[in-house]
Design a protein around this motif. Structure first.
Motif, PDB file in Angstrom:
ATOM      1  N   GLU A  79      18.009  49.396  73.729  1.00 26.80           N
ATOM      2  CA  GLU A  79      17.641  49.138  74.426  1.00 26.80           C
ATOM      3  C   GLU A  79      16.390  50.124  74.264  1.00 26.80           C
ATOM      4  O   GLU A  79      16.515  50.476  73.754  1.00 26.80           O
ATOM      5  N   TYR A  80      15.572  49.056  74.491  1.00 24.15           N
ATOM      6  CA  TYR A  80      13.826  49.974  74.394  1.00 24.15           C
ATOM      7  C   TYR A  80      13.810  50.386  72.800  1.00 24.15           C
ATOM      8  O   TYR A  80      12.630  51.681  72.962  1.00 24.15           O
ATOM      9  N   SER A  81      14.346  49.143  71.888  1.00 25.88           N
ATOM     10  CA  SER A  81      15.012  49.925  70.665  1.00 25.88           C
ATOM     11  C   SER A  81      13.452  49.010  69.870  1.00 25.88           C
ATOM     12  O   SER A  81      13.531  47.539  70.135  1.00 25.88           O
ATOM     13  N   LYS A  82      13.444  49.990  68.653  1.00 26.15           N
ATOM     14  CA  LYS A  82      12.454  48.799  68.098  1.00 26.15           C
ATOM     15  C   LYS A  82      12.982  49.080  66.676  1.00 26.15           C
ATOM     16  O   LYS A  82      13.634  50.217  65.749  1.00 26.15           O
ATOM     17  N   ASN A  83      13.164  47.965  65.551  1.00 28.05           N
ATOM     18  CA  ASN A  83      13.650  48.110  63.897  1.00 28.05           C
ATOM     19  C   ASN A  83      14.971  48.832  63.559  1.00 28.05           C
ATOM     20  O   ASN A  83      15.141  49.569  63.690  1.00 28.05           O
ATOM     21  N   VAL A  84      16.389  47.369  63.760  1.00 26.52           N
ATOM     22  CA  VAL A  84      17.126  47.594  64.612  1.00 26.52           C
ATOM     23  C   VAL A  84      18.377  46.936  63.213  1.00 26.52           C
ATOM     24  O   VAL A  84      17.357  45.665  63.507  1.00 26.52           O
ATOM     25  N   HIS A  85      18.854  47.133  62.396  1.00 23.01           N
ATOM     26  CA  HIS A  85      19.833  46.614  61.130  1.00 23.01           C
ATOM     27  C   HIS A  85      21.266  46.924  61.672  1.00 23.01           C
ATOM     28  O   HIS A  85      22.255  47.821  61.692  1.00 23.01           O
ATOM     29  N   ILE A  86      22.075  46.099  62.145  1.00 24.60           N
ATOM     30  CA  ILE A  86      23.082  45.588  62.536  1.00 24.60           C
ATOM     31  C   ILE A  86      23.678  44.748  61.703  1.00 24.60           C
ATOM     32  O   ILE A  86      23.765  43.352  61.622  1.00 24.60           O
ATOM     33  N   THR A  87      24.645  45.296  60.182  1.00 22.23           N
ATOM     34  CA  THR A  87      25.578  44.347  59.107  1.00 22.23           C
ATOM     35  C   THR A  87      26.169  45.347  58.899  1.00 22.23           C
ATOM     36  O   THR A  87      27.028  46.311  59.082  1.00 22.23           O
ATOM     37  N   ASN A  88      27.746  44.297  58.634  1.00 20.17           N
ATOM     38  CA  ASN A  88      28.682  44.114  58.301  1.00 20.17           C
ATOM     39  C   ASN A  88      29.395  44.464  59.136  1.00 20.17           C
ATOM     40  O   ASN A  88      30.876  45.690  59.301  1.00 20.17           O
ATOM     41  N   CYS A  89      29.108  44.351  60.366  1.00 23.20           N
ATOM     42  CA  CYS A  89      30.602  44.996  61.095  1.00 23.20           C
ATOM     43  C   CYS A  89      31.659  44.162  61.871  1.00 23.20           C
ATOM     44  O   CYS A  89      31.240  42.876  61.936  1.00 23.20           O
ATOM     45  N   VAL A  90      32.084  44.169  62.322  1.00 21.41           N
ATOM     46  CA  VAL A  90      33.009  43.687  63.449  1.00 21.41           C
ATOM     47  C   VAL A  90      33.227  44.165  64.882  1.00 21.41           C
ATOM     48  O   VAL A  90      33.714  45.263  65.088  1.00 21.41           O
ATOM     49  N   PHE A  91      33.343  42.821  65.560  1.00 23.92           N
ATOM     50  CA  PHE A  91      32.986  43.367  67.349  1.00 23.92           C
ATOM     51  C   PHE A  91      33.938  42.793  68.105  1.00 23.92           C
ATOM     52  O   PHE A  91      34.387  40.962  67.300  1.00 23.92           O
ATOM     53  N   ASP A  92      34.996  43.490  68.314  1.00 25.47           N
ATOM     54  CA  ASP A  92      36.519  42.642  69.143  1.00 25.47           C
ATOM     55  C   ASP A  92      36.015  43.547  70.528  1.00 25.47           C
ATOM     56  O   ASP A  92      36.952  44.090  70.705  1.00 25.47           O
ATOM     57  N   THR A  93      35.908  43.103  71.261  1.00 27.92           N
ATOM     58  CA  THR A  93      35.297  43.311  72.544  1.00 27.92           C
ATOM     59  C   THR A  93      35.671  42.652  74.427  1.00 27.92           C
ATOM     60  O   THR A  93      35.849  42.082  73.895  1.00 27.92           O
ATOM     61  N   GLY A  94      35.481  43.552  74.814  1.00 32.70           N
ATOM     62  CA  GLY A  94      35.834  43.208  76.247  1.00 32.70           C
ATOM     63  C   GLY A  94      34.302  42.851  77.096  1.00 32.70           C
ATOM     64  O   GLY A  94      34.780  42.406  78.267  1.00 32.70           O
ATOM     65  N   ASP A  95      33.634  43.016  76.664  1.00 34.43           N
ATOM     66  CA  ASP A  95      32.362  42.055  76.692  1.00 34.43           C
ATOM     67  C   ASP A  95      31.035  41.434  75.266  1.00 34.43           C
ATOM     68  O   ASP A  95      31.768  41.653  74.512  1.00 34.43           O
ATOM     69  N   ASP A  96      30.339  40.932  75.878  1.00 30.62           N
ATOM     70  CA  ASP A  96      29.194  40.947  74.785  1.00 30.62           C
ATOM     71  C   ASP A  96      29.343  41.898  73.786  1.00 30.62           C
ATOM     72  O   ASP A  96      29.029  43.249  73.663  1.00 30.62           O
ATOM     73  N   CYS A  97      29.258  41.867  72.355  1.00 31.31           N
ATOM     74  CA  CYS A  97      29.649  41.965  71.072  1.00 31.31           C
ATOM     75  C   CYS A  97      28.374  42.265  71.084  1.00 31.31           C
ATOM     76  O   CYS A  97      28.413  44.214  70.514  1.00 31.31           O
TER      77      CYS A  97
END
Length: 466
Positions: free
Chosen positions: A269-287
């Motif tokens: 949020e309000y953030s820049k230059n973000v790298h999300i990689t090689n992750c697993v998301f198993d969530t109750g809302d948005d991944c």
């Protein structure tokens, strides 16, 4: 100066979004790689500080809050390094990270956060659904720090559940009982919403004890060079990873397994230059849900979330795979999603943009490429400018959504709609392209309202070519 030059390079690469498709592919690749190369990943001095040396006991019942705090402080005084949590079960209150500290979980380690809500006081500056406030401390927190990390192969256990934190959501399925307090009571969200409208100073937005707004799990706030690598998060009270007003964020090889209310996996949020990689998301809302503030506050803060790359991730259960919104009033741009797999009978959508005329904001320059989708419930792509849950969401801020490019995607089951777009007559959705996309099955190929015609190249939905 370096950041200015980089921003100009990104702008020059994406400015031709409406040119021919071949050129778009080259721009997407180059721009995403440039973002990744520009991100500073923190490095740390070769100093180790085991929490055992500061009195920690890994029996699952001893309170290790002070031992962890003392190890972090010793690390800071030595110029930085690694605070090591070894194998064992370590009960603790909130952990506040400091600059140049890497909190490292060794194999078979579990950090268990106390259920005692008093431990999360005094209140700190944090955020709830896109609005800043003074509230319970996040379980792991860093405020205005630089070069911080949580790494390793251990687990962070928030201990949230139907008896702890989750009932405050107000939902019976999460343990709420009729008559008990919850977040929509007048002293909670309605009060915070009014403070947003009135531009009340954040220092005066005091919640915490006596109120019922859940803390985030890991929140770096106004921080720079953040690394989250290898760890697992379970049983979160609220949003799991929430970098807010941060620059240079790397999330690598992280697992999020948490099915509570508002258990989003990662929310830049309000953030820049973000790298999300090689992750697993198993969530109750948005991944993954990219945010930029709610309503008036988002417009006042005015920090765009931008230059975000999501790749090589697996999305299982969740409301959406990669989402932009709904707290999006400052805008989102330059989002790249590639080489991901999304599949679950409990995944509602793969790619989602959600806003309304109270949020307003904009989403532009979204590139989705090389994605494999198994099953989703509602739609592969959903763009909704009428998003609402509890109350009236109509205002005077017409959102802008443009330059959404989908390429090299295979969807086995697109759910109710393959493509669902609900734009605004005053400002239709613009420049949506599909190239080399196959949605094998969908109850209805598409429902499109108030959008420029989608540009299709070699695309098939439900056996029909477009």
């Amino acid at each position: 100066m370096k950041q200015i030059i980089f921003s100009l390079m990104i702008f020059s690469l994406i400015i031709g979004c409406k040119t021919e498709s071949k050129k778009q592919v080259t721009q997407e690749k180059d721009a995403a790689d440039l973002i990744i190369e520009s991100i500073t990943v923190p490095e740390f001095p070769d100093n180790d500080f085991s929490i055992m040396d500061y009195g920690a006991v890994g029996d699952g019942t001893t309170d290790n809050t002070q031992a962890i705090k003392d190890a972090i402080q010793a690390c800071v005084e030595a110029g930085g390094g690694k605070v090591v949590i070894p194998a064992g079960k370590f009960l603790t209150g909130p952990i506040h990270l400091k600059s140049n500290v890497n909190l490292h979980l060794e194999k078979n380690s579990e950090v268990i956060f106390t259920k005692d809500k008093q431990a999360y006081l005094p209140v700190v500056r944090t955020s709830y659904e896109g609005v800043e406030l003074m509230n319970y401390s996040p379980l792991i927190y860093a405020y205005q720090q630089k070069n911080i990390a949580v790494t390793g192969s251990g687990t962070f256990n928030g201990q949230a559940g139907k008896e702890n934190w989750w009932p405050w959501s107000g939902a019976e399925r999460y343990g709420h009982k009729k008559g008990d307090p919850h977040q929509r009571d007048s002293i909670n969200l309605p009060r915070l919403r009014k403070m947003n409208e009135d531009a009340t100073p954040v220092s005066e937005r005091i919640f915490g004890e006596g109120h019922h707004l859940r803390p985030t799990f890991f929140e770096p706030f106004e921080s720079e060079n953040v690394l989250i690598k290898g760890v697992t998060f379970i049983n979160a009270p609220f949003w799991v990873m929430h970098p807010i007003k941060c620059t240079n964020v790397t999330v690598d090889g992280v697992k999020v397994i948490s099915h509570g209310p508002n258990n989003d996996g990662c929310n830049p949020e309000y953030s820049k230059n973000v790298h999300i990689t090689n992750c697993v998301f198993d969530t109750g809302d948005d991944c993954i849900a990219i945010k930029s503030g709610r309503n008036d506050e988002g417009r006042r803060v005015g920090i765009v979330s931008e230059n975000i790359v999501v790749e090589n991730c697996i999305m299982k259960d969740g409301h959406g795979g990669v989402v932009m919104g709904s707290e999006i009033s400052a805008g989102v741009r330059n989002v790249y999603v590639r080489n991901c797999k999304m599949d679950s009978p409990n995944l509602d959508r793969a790619i989602r943009i959600k806003t309304n005329t109270l949020r307003g904001g904009f989403v532009e320059n979204v590139f989705v490429k090389d994605i494999q989708v198994g099953q989703v419930k509602e739609a592969f792509l959903k763009i909704n400018t009428y998003y609402a849950i509890y109350d009236n969401q109509e205002g005077e801020h017409i959102p802008t959504i443009k330059n959404i490019h989908i390429e090299n995607v295979t969807v086995e089951d697109g759910g109710k709609y393959g493509i669902l777009i609900q734009g605004r007559e005053e400002n239709p959705v613009k420049n949506v392209t599909f190239k080399n996309v196959t949605i094998k099955k969908a109850e209805m190929p598409m429902r499109v309202e108030n959008s420029e015609p989608i540009e299709f190249t070699n695309t098939t939905i439900g056996g029909q070519k477009y």
